[in-house]
Design an enzyme around this catalytic site. Structure first.
Site, PDB file in Angstrom:
ATOM      1  N   CYS A   4      16.450  39.452  -9.596  1.00 57.88           N
ATOM      2  CA  CYS A   4      16.817  38.709  -8.381  1.00 57.88           C
ATOM      3  C   CYS A   4      16.690  37.211  -8.643  1.00 57.88           C
ATOM      4  O   CYS A   4      15.634  36.716  -9.041  1.00 57.88           O
ATOM      5  CB  CYS A   4      15.908  39.136  -7.232  1.00 57.88           C
ATOM      6  SG  CYS A   4      16.089  38.092  -5.781  1.00 57.88           S
ATOM      7  N   HIS A  46      10.163  40.111  -1.560  1.00 58.51           N
ATOM      8  CA  HIS A  46      11.597  40.390  -1.672  1.00 58.51           C
ATOM      9  C   HIS A  46      12.068  41.400  -0.629  1.00 58.51           C
ATOM     10  O   HIS A  46      11.519  42.495  -0.530  1.00 58.51           O
ATOM     11  CB  HIS A  46      11.918  40.938  -3.067  1.00 58.51           C
ATOM     12  CG  HIS A  46      13.373  41.293  -3.240  1.00 58.51           C
ATOM     13  ND1 HIS A  46      14.291  40.429  -3.785  1.00 58.51           N
ATOM     14  CD2 HIS A  46      14.062  42.402  -2.884  1.00 58.51           C
ATOM     15  CE1 HIS A  46      15.479  40.995  -3.773  1.00 58.51           C
ATOM     16  NE2 HIS A  46      15.380  42.193  -3.230  1.00 58.51           N
ATOM     17  N   HIS A  99      17.697  35.125   2.792  1.00 59.48           N
ATOM     18  CA  HIS A  99      17.541  33.673   2.867  1.00 59.48           C
ATOM     19  C   HIS A  99      18.214  33.144   4.118  1.00 59.48           C
ATOM     20  O   HIS A  99      19.193  33.700   4.600  1.00 59.48           O
ATOM     21  CB  HIS A  99      18.108  32.985   1.616  1.00 59.48           C
ATOM     22  CG  HIS A  99      19.517  33.363   1.300  1.00 59.48           C
ATOM     23  ND1 HIS A  99      19.855  34.545   0.683  1.00 59.48           N
ATOM     24  CD2 HIS A  99      20.683  32.711   1.534  1.00 59.48           C
ATOM     25  CE1 HIS A  99      21.172  34.612   0.542  1.00 59.48           C
ATOM     26  NE2 HIS A  99      21.694  33.514   1.052  1.00 59.48           N
ATOM     27  N   HIS A 101      19.882  29.727   5.598  1.00 58.67           N
ATOM     28  CA  HIS A 101      20.407  28.389   5.341  1.00 58.67           C
ATOM     29  C   HIS A 101      20.000  27.495   6.511  1.00 58.67           C
ATOM     30  O   HIS A 101      20.204  27.865   7.678  1.00 58.67           O
ATOM     31  CB  HIS A 101      21.935  28.413   5.291  1.00 58.67           C
ATOM     32  CG  HIS A 101      22.529  29.297   4.226  1.00 58.67           C
ATOM     33  ND1 HIS A 101      23.041  28.796   3.052  1.00 58.67           N
ATOM     34  CD2 HIS A 101      22.715  30.635   4.161  1.00 58.67           C
ATOM     35  CE1 HIS A 101      23.523  29.789   2.315  1.00 58.67           C
ATOM     36  NE2 HIS A 101      23.338  30.920   2.967  1.00 58.67           N
TER      37      HIS A 101
HETATM   38  P1  5GP Z   1      24.748  33.298   0.403  1.00 56.47           P
HETATM   39  O1  5GP Z   1      26.173  33.081  -0.030  1.00 56.47           O
HETATM   40  O2  5GP Z   1      24.164  34.539  -0.258  1.00 56.47           O
HETATM   41  O3  5GP Z   1      24.534  33.273   1.884  1.00 56.47           O
HETATM   42  O4  5GP Z   1      23.943  32.035  -0.098  1.00 56.47           O
HETATM   43  C1  5GP Z   1      23.509  31.886  -1.418  1.00 56.47           C
HETATM   44  C2  5GP Z   1      23.288  30.409  -1.601  1.00 56.47           C
HETATM   45  O5  5GP Z   1      22.515  30.233  -2.773  1.00 56.47           O
HETATM   46  C3  5GP Z   1      24.578  29.609  -1.798  1.00 56.47           C
HETATM   47  O6  5GP Z   1      24.679  28.622  -0.776  1.00 56.47           O
HETATM   48  C4  5GP Z   1      24.438  29.007  -3.187  1.00 56.47           C
HETATM   49  O7  5GP Z   1      24.935  27.693  -3.281  1.00 56.47           O
HETATM   50  C5  5GP Z   1      22.943  29.057  -3.430  1.00 56.47           C
HETATM   51  N1  5GP Z   1      22.565  29.210  -4.827  1.00 56.47           N
HETATM   52  C6  5GP Z   1      23.087  30.092  -5.723  1.00 56.47           C
HETATM   53  N2  5GP Z   1      22.472  29.962  -6.914  1.00 56.47           N
HETATM   54  C7  5GP Z   1      21.534  28.984  -6.764  1.00 56.47           C
HETATM   55  C8  5GP Z   1      20.577  28.401  -7.651  1.00 56.47           C
HETATM   56  O8  5GP Z   1      20.436  28.758  -8.833  1.00 56.47           O
HETATM   57  N3  5GP Z   1      19.803  27.407  -7.148  1.00 56.47           N
HETATM   58  C9  5GP Z   1      19.917  26.991  -5.845  1.00 56.47           C
HETATM   59  N4  5GP Z   1      19.110  26.007  -5.466  1.00 56.47           N
HETATM   60  N5  5GP Z   1      20.799  27.520  -4.977  1.00 56.47           N
HETATM   61  C10 5GP Z   1      21.596  28.504  -5.437  1.00 56.47           C
HETATM   62 ZN    ZN Z   2      14.143  38.599  -4.721  1.00 56.81          ZN
END
Ligand code: 5GP
Ligand code: ZN
Length: 113
Positions: A4, A46, A99, A101
């Site tokens: 993960c 997790h 997560h 945002h």
């Molecule tokens: P999701 O699309 O799952 O709601 O959000 C995942 C978020 O994780 C995205 O906004 C993406 O930019 C961020 N993200 C993906 N990989 C990384 C990483 O290695 N470091 C950081 N800081 N953010 C990440």
């Molecule tokens: Zn995890």
């Protein structure tokens, strides 16, 4: 979880820019910001998405308490911000560690604006 991305961020295997942490919650800058301020709040335990986390309601409370503390200490609360959580394919979830945002720093488009 071995494979993960956000567990790897939590254990330091992958670097991140921390903006908040306590014993339960960690928050860091999103690598691909969708607003001038864009942070991700995660629990140290997790789970795969918010529905999974709902089996552990104390985790939800801990996350939102962290968001509240963090946004009150910055200008985010006063100016306004948005919390978003994506679930599975149609929701656009790409990382399967729950997560939230936190977006702000400018007027946000969408959802009625
Ligand atoms: P999701 O699309 O799952 O709601 O959000 C995942 C978020 O994780 C995205 O906004 C993406 O930019 C961020 N993200 C993906 N990989 C990384 C990483 O290695 N470091 C950081 N800081 N953010 C990440
Ligand atoms: Zn995890």
């Amino acid at each position: 979880m071995d494979d993960c991305l956000f567990c790897k961020i939590l254990n330091g295997e992958i670097p991140s820019t921390k903006v908040f942490e306590n014993e339960n919650v960690y928050a860091f800058k999103d690598i691909n910001p969708m607003a001038s301020e864009h942070y991700l709040f995660i629990h140290r335990e997790h789970t795969k998405n918010v529905n999974d986390m709902s089996s552990h309601p104390e985790q939800l409370a801990q996350i939102f308490q962290a968001i509240s503390l963090f946004t009150q200490e910055s200008s985010l609360e006063e100016n306004g911000f948005r919390v978003v959580t994506n679930v599975n394919r149609n929701g656009g979830q790409t990382v399967f560690h729950t997560h939230f945002h936190v977006l702000g720093g400018e007027p946000l488009k969408g959802f009625g604006s």
